[in-house]
Design a protein around this motif. Sequence first.
Motif, PDB file in Angstrom:
ATOM      1  N   ALA A   1     -72.124  45.234  49.794  1.00  0.00           N
ATOM      2  CA  ALA A   1     -71.927  46.427  50.620  1.00  0.00           C
ATOM      3  C   ALA A   1     -71.269  46.112  51.966  1.00  0.00           C
ATOM      4  O   ALA A   1     -70.513  46.923  52.497  1.00  0.00           O
TER       5      ALA A   1
ATOM      6  N   GLY B   1     -65.138  48.802  50.936  1.00  0.00           N
ATOM      7  CA  GLY B   1     -65.919  48.100  49.918  1.00  0.00           C
ATOM      8  C   GLY B   1     -65.738  48.655  48.524  1.00  0.00           C
ATOM      9  O   GLY B   1     -66.406  48.201  47.591  1.00  0.00           O
TER      10      GLY B   1
ATOM     11  N   THR C   1     -69.909  44.870  43.225  1.00  0.00           N
ATOM     12  CA  THR C   1     -70.079  46.140  43.942  1.00  0.00           C
ATOM     13  C   THR C   1     -71.006  47.109  43.217  1.00  0.00           C
ATOM     14  O   THR C   1     -71.410  48.115  43.791  1.00  0.00           O
ATOM     15  N   HIS C   2     -71.333  46.813  41.965  1.00  0.00           N
ATOM     16  CA  HIS C   2     -72.214  47.708  41.194  1.00  0.00           C
ATOM     17  C   HIS C   2     -73.623  47.139  41.029  1.00  0.00           C
ATOM     18  O   HIS C   2     -74.445  47.722  40.319  1.00  0.00           O
TER      19      HIS C   2
ATOM     20  N   ARG D   1     -65.470  43.289  41.887  1.00  0.00           N
ATOM     21  CA  ARG D   1     -65.748  44.653  41.441  1.00  0.00           C
ATOM     22  C   ARG D   1     -67.097  44.733  40.705  1.00  0.00           C
ATOM     23  O   ARG D   1     -67.824  45.716  40.826  1.00  0.00           O
TER      24      ARG D   1
ATOM     25  N   ASN E   1     -67.695  52.175  52.981  1.00  0.00           N
ATOM     26  CA  ASN E   1     -67.579  52.539  51.571  1.00  0.00           C
ATOM     27  C   ASN E   1     -66.131  52.470  51.098  1.00  0.00           C
ATOM     28  O   ASN E   1     -65.862  52.065  49.972  1.00  0.00           O
TER      29      ASN E   1
ATOM     30  N   SER F   1     -74.849  48.002  47.234  1.00  0.00           N
ATOM     31  CA  SER F   1     -74.792  46.783  46.431  1.00  0.00           C
ATOM     32  C   SER F   1     -74.899  45.537  47.304  1.00  0.00           C
ATOM     33  O   SER F   1     -74.876  45.605  48.537  1.00  0.00           O
TER      34      SER F   1
ATOM     35  N   GLY G   1     -69.100  43.705  52.502  1.00  0.00           N
ATOM     36  CA  GLY G   1     -67.718  43.304  52.283  1.00  0.00           C
ATOM     37  C   GLY G   1     -67.281  42.196  53.222  1.00  0.00           C
ATOM     38  O   GLY G   1     -68.040  41.268  53.523  1.00  0.00           O
TER      39      GLY G   1
ATOM     40  N   ALA H   1     -68.916  50.180  47.276  1.00  0.00           N
ATOM     41  CA  ALA H   1     -70.065  49.272  47.231  1.00  0.00           C
ATOM     42  C   ALA H   1     -71.241  49.814  48.027  1.00  0.00           C
ATOM     43  O   ALA H   1     -72.397  49.627  47.641  1.00  0.00           O
TER      44      ALA H   1
ATOM     45  N   GLY I   1     -60.733  47.398  46.818  1.00  0.00           N
ATOM     46  CA  GLY I   1     -61.771  48.388  47.097  1.00  0.00           C
ATOM     47  C   GLY I   1     -61.198  49.770  47.294  1.00  0.00           C
ATOM     48  O   GLY I   1     -61.733  50.769  46.798  1.00  0.00           O
TER      49      GLY I   1
END
Length: 430
Positions: free
Chosen positions: A71, A60, A32-33, A29, A57, A68, A73, A63, A186
Amino acid sequence: MFGLLKNAFQVKDIRNRIFFTLGMLIVFRIGTHITVPGVNAGAIQNLASTGLFSLLNTFGGGALSQYSIFAMGVSPYITSSIVIQLLQMDIIPKFTEWSKQGEVGRRKLNQATKYLAVVLAFVQSIGISIGFNQLSNLGLVRNPGLETYLMIALIMTAGSMLVIFIGDAITMNGIGNGTSLIIFSGIVARIPADLVTFYEDRFVNSSELTTNIIFTVALLVAMLLVVIFVVYIQQAERRIPVQYSKRATGSNQAAHLPLKINSAGVIPVIFASSFMMTPQTILGFFAANHSEATWYQVVNTLVNFREPIGAAIYTILIVVFTYFYALIQINPEKMAENLQKSGAYIPSVRPGRGTEEYITGLLMRLSTVGAVFLGLIALLPIVASALWNLPDSLALGGTSLLIVIGTALDTARQIEGRMVKRNYQGFIQK
């Protein structure tokens, strides 16, 4: 469920596995940022309604909206798994040979899957970067060029392989299937944002308050009924009576062989979603010069689940993968062979070839029910989203719901299995 978790936390080994799983998911997590260098993530917010963006999205956990490092995944790994499993069907003899070598063969196939996943991740990273940059009016990538695209692709490929490593670590040292849990986390992470969007659309930016309240209550009731129905079907099974001969056990013993109605689980949904992503990624390479061409528009429509024909193809893929994965998950030939070796037989069915044909026929009938079930659950939210102008993420609500419930049930079963195993070992030691 809560009682199971309470008992699980009282066992040190299971408690450590749960904490390890949660720790790995937190790492995912956080990743993802972390935005990829050299991009302006805000430039692609207007692409949220496109099929590829929604799929990536959703799986993910947002993400892609941050563009990110995670992205991509696990989608390259899933696509790679599909390809490798298809190649095992006497297409590449070496892969077919490995598939029959037990644990050693599985390791070799898993290694080949990861190597192919690296290639796919690199290609897909370049494809979506070029495609989304073009669709965002050249606003995504700050300095478009070969060097920049290669840098972005390398970072996103490394991120994707790190996600795959996290999934493998969860599977080996944690609880549940790592890949499914990453997708699960996600999807769950997107729920608060989706609820806020729904609230703003229906109650803040709308004057029809009474109608929206009735609609929301009806939607909640419908979702509750769908959840109950999904759990029921996922747990339903057909029990085949099995008889053991006196020679094998000393006396006649009756047992049963359980076959789930949906033996493929949520894998067909994940496979179909990943399969829909691949052509859209390839289209990204042609977005710059051919986005207005007829062939481009036609292909884009075919692989966009938001379009009627795209939704139909998506549903058909789910049905096909249900049959395909059911036969992989439950090998009738191997099952018939094991029954014969253990001195067991199905009443009124000849051992060996007859048993194999019987199990295959029964499995196909059960898979028909499972395929219709998965197809309807995945398709109905897409239709509802188009009819009632629901948020774009809710169009994938059926897909998300199947993955969330399937993963939760699978994880709960694994925890319960470890509890039973521990109690059994304790009984033996006493």
